[in-house]
Motif scaffolding. Structure first.
Motif, short mmCIF file in Angstrom:
data_model
loop_
_atom_site.label_atom_id
_atom_site.label_comp_id
_atom_site.label_asym_id
_atom_site.label_seq_id
_atom_site.Cartn_x
_atom_site.Cartn_y
_atom_site.Cartn_z
N PRO A 173 69.27 -50.55 45.70
CA PRO A 173 70.09 -51.84 45.85
C PRO A 173 68.97 -53.06 46.05
O PRO A 173 67.88 -52.75 46.00
CB PRO A 173 70.61 -51.57 47.23
CG PRO A 173 69.79 -50.54 48.04
CD PRO A 173 69.14 -49.85 46.96
N ASN A 174 69.49 -54.22 45.62
CA ASN A 174 68.67 -55.50 45.84
C ASN A 174 67.39 -55.53 44.93
O ASN A 174 66.46 -56.19 45.18
CB ASN A 174 68.37 -55.57 47.11
CG ASN A 174 69.56 -55.76 48.22
OD1 ASN A 174 70.77 -56.31 47.91
ND2 ASN A 174 69.27 -55.10 49.41
N ILE A 175 67.97 -55.07 43.79
CA ILE A 175 66.67 -55.05 42.69
C ILE A 175 67.11 -56.20 41.47
O ILE A 175 68.30 -55.83 41.03
CB ILE A 175 66.33 -53.77 41.88
CG1 ILE A 175 65.89 -52.57 43.11
CG2 ILE A 175 65.52 -53.65 40.72
CD1 ILE A 175 64.35 -53.14 43.46
N ASN A 176 66.22 -56.73 41.11
CA ASN A 176 66.46 -57.67 39.84
C ASN A 176 66.09 -57.10 38.56
O ASN A 176 64.99 -56.84 38.03
CB ASN A 176 65.35 -58.72 39.99
CG ASN A 176 65.64 -59.96 38.87
OD1 ASN A 176 66.56 -59.57 38.22
ND2 ASN A 176 65.04 -60.88 39.11
N ILE A 177 67.45 -56.28 38.33
CA ILE A 177 67.35 -55.39 37.02
C ILE A 177 66.91 -56.10 35.84
O ILE A 177 65.83 -55.32 35.08
CB ILE A 177 68.54 -54.61 36.98
CG1 ILE A 177 68.87 -53.79 38.26
CG2 ILE A 177 68.68 -54.01 35.57
CD1 ILE A 177 70.53 -53.09 37.80
N TYR A 178 67.09 -57.29 35.75
CA TYR A 178 66.76 -58.03 34.42
C TYR A 178 65.39 -58.26 34.43
O TYR A 178 64.67 -58.55 33.28
CB TYR A 178 67.54 -59.32 34.17
CG TYR A 178 69.13 -58.89 34.17
CD1 TYR A 178 69.67 -58.45 33.24
CD2 TYR A 178 70.03 -59.53 35.26
CE1 TYR A 178 71.15 -58.03 33.05
CE2 TYR A 178 71.36 -59.22 35.16
CZ TYR A 178 71.74 -58.53 34.10
OH TYR A 178 73.22 -58.39 34.04
N ALA A 179 64.76 -58.57 35.64
CA ALA A 179 63.51 -58.85 35.61
C ALA A 179 62.61 -57.66 35.27
O ALA A 179 61.53 -57.82 34.45
CB ALA A 179 62.92 -59.39 36.90
N HIS A 180 62.88 -56.59 35.83
CA HIS A 180 62.16 -55.32 35.45
C HIS A 180 62.45 -54.93 33.92
O HIS A 180 61.41 -54.81 33.15
CB HIS A 180 62.89 -54.09 36.08
CG HIS A 180 62.48 -54.16 37.77
ND1 HIS A 180 62.48 -53.15 38.48
CD2 HIS A 180 62.09 -55.21 38.51
CE1 HIS A 180 62.21 -53.37 39.60
NE2 HIS A 180 61.91 -54.58 39.69
N VAL A 181 63.50 -55.03 33.40
CA VAL A 181 63.74 -54.62 31.90
C VAL A 181 63.10 -55.50 31.10
O VAL A 181 62.45 -55.34 30.06
CB VAL A 181 65.16 -54.51 31.79
CG1 VAL A 181 65.64 -54.21 30.18
CG2 VAL A 181 66.00 -53.24 32.59
N PHE A 182 63.39 -56.83 31.19
CA PHE A 182 62.82 -57.96 30.41
C PHE A 182 61.28 -58.19 30.56
O PHE A 182 60.57 -58.66 29.64
CB PHE A 182 63.59 -59.21 30.25
CG PHE A 182 64.81 -59.16 29.67
CD1 PHE A 182 64.96 -59.27 28.54
CD2 PHE A 182 66.28 -58.76 30.28
CE1 PHE A 182 66.02 -59.28 27.67
CE2 PHE A 182 67.41 -58.46 29.71
CZ PHE A 182 67.45 -58.79 28.56
N GLY A 183 60.91 -57.88 31.84
CA GLY A 183 59.34 -57.86 31.90
C GLY A 183 58.56 -56.88 31.19
O GLY A 183 57.71 -57.30 30.42
#
Length: 253
Positions: A173-183
């Motif tokens: 929970p509370n993970i910035n998924i878009y930052a991980h994927v697009f990073g």
């Protein structure tokens, strides 16, 4: 490549000054913001944390400053631990300037994606995870398209840890998924430019003068040289165990 061979903390700082400085910044900010709760630190957190509404209103610096801020000790330790393992090899290979460009470039791409995709309301985010995934993007690029820069054993470590991290991105929970994927995508995209004219990582290069001797890395070791039998799985389970323990602790605290 990912096993630390430095004899002391002083050597680590000497060989990898950018990585060491970033880790010091992470921990120093946690100290003054969370532990000591100094007014200056709290003000900096409020001023620098990623917030889509404030970014929409023109505070674009938050796309970068949020990369060095973290939400609590375990968050800072987890990202600093990942940076200490996967950052040094790239800092040596790319050099200081290109490593900084890779790190903050990937983090910036992840934060821009977060701003564009998440609601403009009070969605807030902090952390270096997008930048860390950007480093994975560069490593995966090497595994796929520049096998001369990474051997098979280290490629297996990279792919295994990346897959685990990607799975955890969607489970925790509370993970910035878009930052991980697009990073990650940002790091992969930047890799073609950043990896031009670079040499493979070599611990021996840290201990000699730039012009002394030739590069000790043999590109053919992709096929011929491997870690001793049974060592690669042990390395994987050690890293995996540490990541799991840190994740469990972060849920408890």
């Amino acid at each position: 490549m990912f096993i630390r061979t430095e004899k002391s903390l002083k050597e680590f700082i000497q060989f990898y000054p950018v990585v060491a400085t970033l880790i010091i910044i992470h921990l120093a900010l946690w100290l003054i913001i969370d532990l000591l709760q100094l007014p200056l630190g709290i003000h900096f957190y409020q001023w620098g944390a990623g917030n889509n509404l404030f970014i929409h209103e023109g505070e674009y610096w938050r796309l970068l400053t949020s990369i060095i801020l973290h939400n609590g000790l375990m968050h800072a330790l987890f990202n600093s631990f990942a940076l200490a393992i996967f950052g040094p090899a790239l800092e040596q290979m790319l050099g200081k300037f290109k490593f900084i460009l890779a790190y903050f470039g990937a983090g910036l791409i992840g934060n821009i994606a977060t701003y564009l995709i998440e609601p403009t309301g009070f969605y807030s985010h902090v952390g270096a995870s997008g930048a860390i995934f950007g480093l994975f993007g560069i490593y995966v690029y090497m595994v796929v398209l520049r096998k001369d820069l990474i051997d098979r054993a280290n490629a297996q470590v990279v792919l295994t840890i990346f897959i685990i991290g990607l799975i955890m991105t969607f489970l925790r929970p509370n993970i910035n998924i878009y930052a991980h994927v697009f990073g990650f995508i940002g790091g992969f995209a930047l890799a073609r430019l950043l990896l031009n004219n670079v040499q493979p990582f070599s611990p021996q290069r840290n201990r000699r003068r730039p012009n002394a001797g030739s590069v000790s890395f043999n590109p053919n070791r992709w096929k011929r040289r491997r870690l001793p039998r049974g060592l690669a799985p042990k390395i994987f389970w050690i890293i995996f165990g540490i990541l799991v323990v840190l994740g469990l602790i972060s849920r408890i605290l």
